[in-house]
Design a protein around this motif. Structure first.
Motif, mmCIF file in Angstrom:
data_model
loop_
_atom_site.group_PDB
_atom_site.id
_atom_site.type_symbol
_atom_site.label_atom_id
_atom_site.label_comp_id
_atom_site.label_asym_id
_atom_site.label_seq_id
_atom_site.Cartn_x
_atom_site.Cartn_y
_atom_site.Cartn_z
ATOM 1 N N ASN A 43 0.812 -1.207 0.000
ATOM 2 C CA ASN A 43 0.000 0.000 0.000
ATOM 3 C C ASN A 43 0.848 1.261 0.000
ATOM 4 N N SER A 44 2.081 1.150 0.488
ATOM 5 C CA SER A 44 2.924 2.331 0.600
ATOM 6 C C SER A 44 3.823 2.525 -0.621
ATOM 7 N N GLY A 45 3.662 1.742 -1.679
ATOM 8 C CA GLY A 45 4.490 1.885 -2.865
ATOM 9 C C GLY A 45 5.361 0.666 -3.057
ATOM 10 N N CYS A 46 6.490 0.835 -3.737
ATOM 11 C CA CYS A 46 7.362 -0.306 -3.987
ATOM 12 C C CYS A 46 8.768 -0.017 -3.488
ATOM 13 N N LEU A 55 -4.580 2.278 -15.308
ATOM 14 C CA LEU A 55 -3.244 2.871 -15.337
ATOM 15 C C LEU A 55 -3.151 4.094 -14.428
ATOM 16 N N ARG A 56 -4.202 4.888 -14.388
ATOM 17 C CA ARG A 56 -4.194 6.064 -13.512
ATOM 18 C C ARG A 56 -4.186 5.658 -12.041
ATOM 19 N N LYS A 57 -4.887 4.584 -11.730
ATOM 20 C CA LYS A 57 -4.888 4.070 -10.357
ATOM 21 C C LYS A 57 -3.493 3.583 -9.980
ATOM 22 N N LEU A 58 -2.845 2.880 -10.911
ATOM 23 C CA LEU A 58 -1.489 2.403 -10.688
ATOM 24 C C LEU A 58 -0.528 3.582 -10.547
ATOM 25 N N ARG A 59 -0.708 4.602 -11.388
ATOM 26 C CA ARG A 59 0.154 5.785 -11.311
ATOM 27 C C ARG A 59 0.028 6.473 -9.964
ATOM 28 N N SER A 60 -1.173 6.527 -9.422
ATOM 29 C CA SER A 60 -1.353 7.177 -8.117
ATOM 30 C C SER A 60 -0.603 6.433 -7.012
ATOM 31 N N LYS A 61 -0.422 5.124 -7.156
ATOM 32 C CA LYS A 61 0.320 4.358 -6.155
ATOM 33 C C LYS A 61 1.818 4.488 -6.357
ATOM 34 N N LEU A 62 2.274 4.462 -7.608
ATOM 35 C CA LEU A 62 3.705 4.435 -7.899
ATOM 36 C C LEU A 62 4.366 5.813 -7.885
#
Length: 79
Positions: free
Chosen positions: A24-27, A70-77
């Motif tokens: 949840n906090s990124g990678c 992709l936008r959801k993934l971008r918000s996490k990464l």
């Protein structure tokens, strides 16, 4: 049956490091996040370019769904 159970356990254990790198906090490490962030942004730009060229209803729905994910993934990464 035992070989199937062993295979499933082996696959779960092999997938564990990949799961722990992205939470949840990124990678981790951050350099990997930056590369994935840029790749995700590039994919978004590519789809947006296709959308400017025109498309049918079914193709448009598919591109919109892909953009949402992709936008959801971008918000996490990309923090």
């Amino acid at each position: 049956m035992r070989s199937l159970t062993g295979l499933i356990v082996a696959l779960l254990l092999a997938a564990q490091p990949a799961i722990s790198q992205k939470g949840n906090s990124g990678c981790y490490p951050k350099s990997a996040c930056k590369a994935e962030c840029e790749e995700t942004k590039q994919k978004i730009r590519k789809i947006q370019g296709k959308m400017r060229q025109g498309y049918g209803a079914a193709q448009g729905a598919k591109m919109e769904a892909e953009l949402r994910s992709l936008r959801k993934l971008r918000s996490k990464l990309c923090r």
